[in-house]
Design a protein around this motif. Structure first.
Motif, PDB file in Angstrom:
ATOM      1  N   PRO A 129       0.830  -1.213   0.000  1.00  0.00           N
ATOM      2  CA  PRO A 129       0.000   0.000   0.000  1.00  0.00           C
ATOM      3  C   PRO A 129       0.859   1.256   0.000  1.00  0.00           C
ATOM      4  CG  PRO A 129       0.062  -0.955   2.194  1.00  0.00           C
ATOM      5  CD  PRO A 129       0.793  -1.912   1.294  1.00  0.00           C
ATOM      6  N   TYR A 130       0.180   2.426  -0.050  1.00  0.00           N
ATOM      7  CA  TYR A 130       0.873   3.707   0.054  1.00  0.00           C
ATOM      8  C   TYR A 130       1.826   3.671   1.246  1.00  0.00           C
ATOM      9  CZ  TYR A 130       1.553   8.667   0.970  1.00  0.00           C
ATOM     10  OH  TYR A 130       2.117   9.904   1.200  1.00  0.00           O
ATOM     11  N   PRO A 131       3.074   4.205   1.117  1.00  0.00           N
ATOM     12  CA  PRO A 131       3.589   5.058   0.037  1.00  0.00           C
ATOM     13  C   PRO A 131       4.560   4.382  -0.932  1.00  0.00           C
ATOM     14  CG  PRO A 131       4.937   5.370   1.969  1.00  0.00           C
ATOM     15  CD  PRO A 131       3.917   4.290   2.318  1.00  0.00           C
ATOM     16  N   THR A 132       4.565   3.056  -1.009  1.00  0.00           N
ATOM     17  CA  THR A 132       5.601   2.374  -1.784  1.00  0.00           C
ATOM     18  C   THR A 132       5.646   2.845  -3.239  1.00  0.00           C
ATOM     19  OG1 THR A 132       5.385   0.423  -0.380  1.00  0.00           O
ATOM     20  CG2 THR A 132       6.492   0.136  -2.478  1.00  0.00           C
ATOM     21  N   ALA A 133       4.499   2.889  -3.909  1.00  0.00           N
ATOM     22  CA  ALA A 133       4.499   3.206  -5.338  1.00  0.00           C
ATOM     23  C   ALA A 133       5.031   4.606  -5.620  1.00  0.00           C
ATOM     24  CB  ALA A 133       3.086   3.041  -5.909  1.00  0.00           C
ATOM     25  N   ILE A 134       4.607   5.599  -4.852  1.00  0.00           N
ATOM     26  CA  ILE A 134       5.068   6.966  -5.117  1.00  0.00           C
ATOM     27  C   ILE A 134       6.567   7.088  -4.823  1.00  0.00           C
ATOM     28  CG2 ILE A 134       4.344   7.803  -2.833  1.00  0.00           C
ATOM     29  CD1 ILE A 134       4.486   9.798  -6.137  1.00  0.00           C
ATOM     30  N   GLN A 135       7.061   6.371  -3.830  1.00  0.00           N
ATOM     31  CA  GLN A 135       8.495   6.396  -3.559  1.00  0.00           C
ATOM     32  C   GLN A 135       9.273   5.800  -4.725  1.00  0.00           C
ATOM     33  OE1 GLN A 135       8.570   4.302   0.200  1.00  0.00           O
ATOM     34  NE2 GLN A 135       8.366   6.182   1.400  1.00  0.00           N
ATOM     35  N   GLN A 136       8.731   4.754  -5.332  1.00  0.00           N
ATOM     36  CA  GLN A 136       9.403   4.145  -6.485  1.00  0.00           C
ATOM     37  C   GLN A 136       9.371   5.064  -7.707  1.00  0.00           C
ATOM     38  OE1 GLN A 136       7.306   0.303  -6.604  1.00  0.00           O
ATOM     39  NE2 GLN A 136       9.197  -0.671  -5.943  1.00  0.00           N
ATOM     40  N   VAL A 137       8.258   5.744  -7.918  1.00  0.00           N
ATOM     41  CA  VAL A 137       8.174   6.680  -9.046  1.00  0.00           C
ATOM     42  C   VAL A 137       9.216   7.783  -8.891  1.00  0.00           C
ATOM     43  CG1 VAL A 137       6.729   8.433 -10.130  1.00  0.00           C
ATOM     44  CG2 VAL A 137       5.776   6.181  -9.594  1.00  0.00           C
ATOM     45  N   LEU A 138       9.345   8.329  -7.698  1.00  0.00           N
ATOM     46  CA  LEU A 138      10.351   9.367  -7.463  1.00  0.00           C
ATOM     47  C   LEU A 138      11.761   8.822  -7.685  1.00  0.00           C
ATOM     48  CD1 LEU A 138       8.754  11.010  -4.323  1.00  0.00           C
ATOM     49  CD2 LEU A 138       9.095  12.122  -6.533  1.00  0.00           C
ATOM     50  N   ALA A 139      12.002   7.605  -7.245  1.00  0.00           N
ATOM     51  CA  ALA A 139      13.317   6.995  -7.466  1.00  0.00           C
ATOM     52  C   ALA A 139      13.605   6.857  -8.955  1.00  0.00           C
ATOM     53  CB  ALA A 139      13.380   5.637  -6.781  1.00  0.00           C
ATOM     54  N   ALA A 140      12.587   6.495  -9.726  1.00  0.00           N
ATOM     55  CA  ALA A 140      12.777   6.343 -11.169  1.00  0.00           C
ATOM     56  C   ALA A 140      13.090   7.682 -11.828  1.00  0.00           C
ATOM     57  CB  ALA A 140      11.527   5.726 -11.793  1.00  0.00           C
ATOM     58  N   LEU A 141      12.370   8.730 -11.452  1.00  0.00           N
ATOM     59  CA  LEU A 141      12.629  10.048 -12.040  1.00  0.00           C
ATOM     60  C   LEU A 141      14.034  10.526 -11.704  1.00  0.00           C
ATOM     61  CD1 LEU A 141       9.165  11.700 -11.422  1.00  0.00           C
ATOM     62  CD2 LEU A 141      10.247  11.393 -13.653  1.00  0.00           C
ATOM     63  N   ARG A 142      14.480  10.283 -10.492  1.00  0.00           N
ATOM     64  CA  ARG A 142      15.843  10.688 -10.119  1.00  0.00           C
ATOM     65  C   ARG A 142      16.876   9.842 -10.851  1.00  0.00           C
ATOM     66  NH1 ARG A 142      13.265  11.107  -4.177  1.00  0.00           N
ATOM     67  NH2 ARG A 142      12.771  13.346  -4.213  1.00  0.00           N
ATOM     68  N   TRP A 143      16.595   8.570 -11.051  1.00  0.00           N
ATOM     69  CA  TRP A 143      17.515   7.695 -11.782  1.00  0.00           C
ATOM     70  C   TRP A 143      17.664   8.155 -13.225  1.00  0.00           C
ATOM     71  CZ3 TRP A 143      16.973   4.278 -15.946  1.00  0.00           C
ATOM     72  CH2 TRP A 143      18.021   3.352 -16.115  1.00  0.00           C
ATOM     73  N   LEU A 144      16.577   8.604 -13.836  1.00  0.00           N
ATOM     74  CA  LEU A 144      16.629   9.038 -15.227  1.00  0.00           C
ATOM     75  C   LEU A 144      17.515  10.260 -15.422  1.00  0.00           C
ATOM     76  CD1 LEU A 144      12.902   8.559 -16.285  1.00  0.00           C
ATOM     77  CD2 LEU A 144      14.854   7.178 -16.993  1.00  0.00           C
ATOM     78  N   ARG A 145      17.757  11.010 -14.352  1.00  0.00           N
ATOM     79  CA  ARG A 145      18.650  12.172 -14.439  1.00  0.00           C
ATOM     80  C   ARG A 145      20.108  11.804 -14.174  1.00  0.00           C
ATOM     81  NH1 ARG A 145      15.476  15.049 -10.250  1.00  0.00           N
ATOM     82  NH2 ARG A 145      13.528  15.730 -11.176  1.00  0.00           N
ATOM     83  N   GLY A 146      20.363  10.559 -13.785  1.00  0.00           N
ATOM     84  CA  GLY A 146      21.683  10.188 -13.291  1.00  0.00           C
ATOM     85  C   GLY A 146      22.618   9.613 -14.340  1.00  0.00           C
ATOM     86  N   GLU A 147      23.785   9.222 -13.881  1.00  0.00           N
ATOM     87  CA  GLU A 147      24.852   8.772 -14.772  1.00  0.00           C
ATOM     88  C   GLU A 147      24.523   7.448 -15.445  1.00  0.00           C
ATOM     89  OE1 GLU A 147      28.564   8.674 -12.770  1.00  0.00           O
ATOM     90  OE2 GLU A 147      28.596  10.833 -12.322  1.00  0.00           O
ATOM     91  N   GLU A 148      23.898   6.526 -14.722  1.00  0.00           N
ATOM     92  CA  GLU A 148      23.600   5.226 -15.323  1.00  0.00           C
ATOM     93  C   GLU A 148      22.655   5.386 -16.506  1.00  0.00           C
ATOM     94  OE1 GLU A 148      21.933   0.771 -14.137  1.00  0.00           O
ATOM     95  OE2 GLU A 148      22.245   2.269 -12.571  1.00  0.00           O
ATOM     96  N   ALA A 149      21.610   6.195 -16.345  1.00  0.00           N
ATOM     97  CA  ALA A 149      20.683   6.424 -17.458  1.00  0.00           C
ATOM     98  C   ALA A 149      21.374   7.160 -18.597  1.00  0.00           C
ATOM     99  CB  ALA A 149      19.467   7.212 -16.965  1.00  0.00           C
ATOM    100  N   ALA A 150      22.254   8.112 -18.263  1.00  0.00           N
ATOM    101  CA  ALA A 150      22.995   8.818 -19.305  1.00  0.00           C
ATOM    102  C   ALA A 150      23.812   7.837 -20.143  1.00  0.00           C
ATOM    103  CB  ALA A 150      23.884   9.881 -18.689  1.00  0.00           C
ATOM    104  N   GLY A 151      24.375   6.837 -19.493  1.00  0.00           N
ATOM    105  CA  GLY A 151      25.138   5.830 -20.212  1.00  0.00           C
ATOM    106  C   GLY A 151      24.294   4.967 -21.127  1.00  0.00           C
TER     107      GLY A 151
END
Length: 318
Positions: A129-151
Motif C-alpha cells: 500500500p501507500y507510500p511504496t508506489a510513489i516512492q518508487q516513481v520518485l526513485a525512477a525520475l531521479r535515476w533518469l537524471r543520473g549517470e547510469e541512465a545517461a550511459g
C-alpha cells in the motif's frame, strides 16, 4: 439504456465485440481471486499490445528500491545520441498492471516523437500500500537524471512524466513532491483520466459509476481501500492531488474520457490549475470509456489522443 443516456461510440462497441470474440476481458478487482483477475488483465493487455512499431532497442533494468523496481526503456530507430525521455506510469487502480501495460502505446509514442520512453513495474496494492508506489516513481525520475541512465542514451535534462488512471495520481504527486523538495521539474506532465480523489459523490460518479461503461464506483472504492487501508488517509493532500496547492508545476496535458466516473476528477483539476496559473490543456474524448487509450489498434480516438500526447512532448522538448 434510455435515449437520454450517453452512449459509447460505435467504434468502442465494435472493439468490445472483438475483444469478447477473442475470449478476453479486463480483470475485475471485485472478483474473489485477485491473482486470476490480474492474470486476466495481462491476457487482455497482451491482445491490445499486438502489432505496433519495432524498436531499435528495448532494455530492462532494476532499480534498488524496496522492493526492487523493474524499469523498461524503449529506444526508436533512426536516432542517435542522448534522447529526451518520457516516463509513463501505468494505471490499474494501484493494484493491476506491470511493465507490459500500454506496451504498444509506449512504442508508438517513442517512434512518433523520436524520443525514449520508459515504463515501470511499481509495487502493487494491497501487498504494497501507500507510500511504496510513489516512492518508487520518485526513485525512477531521479535515476533518469543520473549517470547510469545517461550511459544508456538518456538526456536527463529533458524529462517528462505522465500516467493514466492511478498512474495519473502518481505522476501528479511526483511533480508536487519534486516541486516541494526544490528539485528540477520535468518539462511536462501528462495526466490521463487521473484517479485524483476518493470523492465518489461527484456528478460523473453518479452518472457513469454503475458499471455500464466498464469502470465503476464500486471498483474504485475497492482499489482505494487496498491502496489506503486507513480511510483517514483519503483526506491527506500528500496523497490526493486535488487537495494540494498546484502553483509552480510545469505545463500539464490533461486527457479525459467523457463516459468515466473519474471525469470530474480531471475537470476539477483543470479548474484548480487555472486558478493556480499553471499552463495546461484539456481534451475530453466524447463517447469514450475509462481505459480507451490502450486501444490504438482499435479506436481512432485512442490514436488521436496519442497524437496529442506526442505533440505535447515535442513542444516540451523543443
Amino acid at each position: 439504456m434510455s435515449a437520454t443516456t450517453p452512449a459509447l461510440a460505435p467504434e468502442v462497441l465494435e472493439a468490445q465485440a472483438r475483444i469478447r470474440e477473442a475470449g478476453l476481458a479486463n480483470g475485475d478487482i471485485l472478483a474473489p481471486d485477485l491473482a486470476e483477475a490480474r492474470a486476466a488483465t495481462k491476457r487482455y493487455q497482451a491482445f491490445l499490445n499486438r502489432g505496433g512499431p519495432e524498436m531499435a532497442a528495448i532494455s530492462e533494468h532494476v532499480l534498488e528500491t524496496a522492493p526492487p523496481l523493474p524499469l523498461r526503456l524503449y529506444r526508436p530507430h533512426g536516432v542517435d545520441g542522448a534522447l529526451p525521455i518520457y516516463l509513463h506510469i501505468h494505471g490499474g487502480g494501484f493494484g493491476f498492471g506491470g511493465l507490459d501495460a500500454l506496451d504498444r502505446w509506449k512504442r508508438e509514442i517513442a517512434e512518433d516523437a523520436r524520443i525514449m520512453v520508459a515504463g515501470l513495474d511499481y509495487a502493487l496494492a494491497p501487498e504494497h500500500p501507500y507510500p511504496t508506489a510513489i516512492q518508487q516513481v520518485l526513485a525512477a525520475l531521479r535515476w533518469l537524471r543520473g549517470e547510469e541512465a545517461a550511459g544508456l542514451g538518456v538526456d536527463g535534462t529533458l524529462v517528462a512524466v505522465g500516467g493514466d488512471s492511478a498512474g495519473g495520481n502518481l505522476a501528479l504527486n511526483a511533480l508536487l513532491r519534486l516541486r516541494d523538495a526544490g528539485e528540477a521539474l520535468p518539462r511536462l506532465g501528462v495526466i490521463i483520466y487521473g484517479m485524483l480523489s476518493a470523492d465518489h459523490g461527484t456528478y460523473s460518479h453518479k452518472q457513469f459509476g454503475g458499471g455500464s461503461y466498464g469502470l465503476s464506483t464500486a471498483k474504485l472504492e475497492r482499489f482505494w481501500s487496498h491502496y489506503l487501508p486507513d480511510e483517514a488517509m483519503r483526506q491527506d493532500a500528500a496523497i490526493m492531488p486535488l487537495r494540494s496547492e498546484l502553483a509552480g508545476l510545469p505545463p500539464l496535458l490533461l486527457q479525459a474520457a467523457a463516459l468515466d466516473p473519474l471525469l470530474d476528477d480531471t475537470i476539477n483539476l483543470e479548474h484548480k490549475l487555472q486558478a493556480a496559473g499553471v499552463p495546461h490543456a484539456l481534451t475530453i474524448y466524447q463517447g469514450m470509456p475509462h481505459g480507451f487509450i490502450a486501444q490504438t489498434a482499435l479506436l481512432s480516438k485512442a490514436r488521436a489522443a496519442r497524437v496529442e500526447v506526442t505533440a505535447a512532448l515535442l513542444a516540451a522538448f523543443r
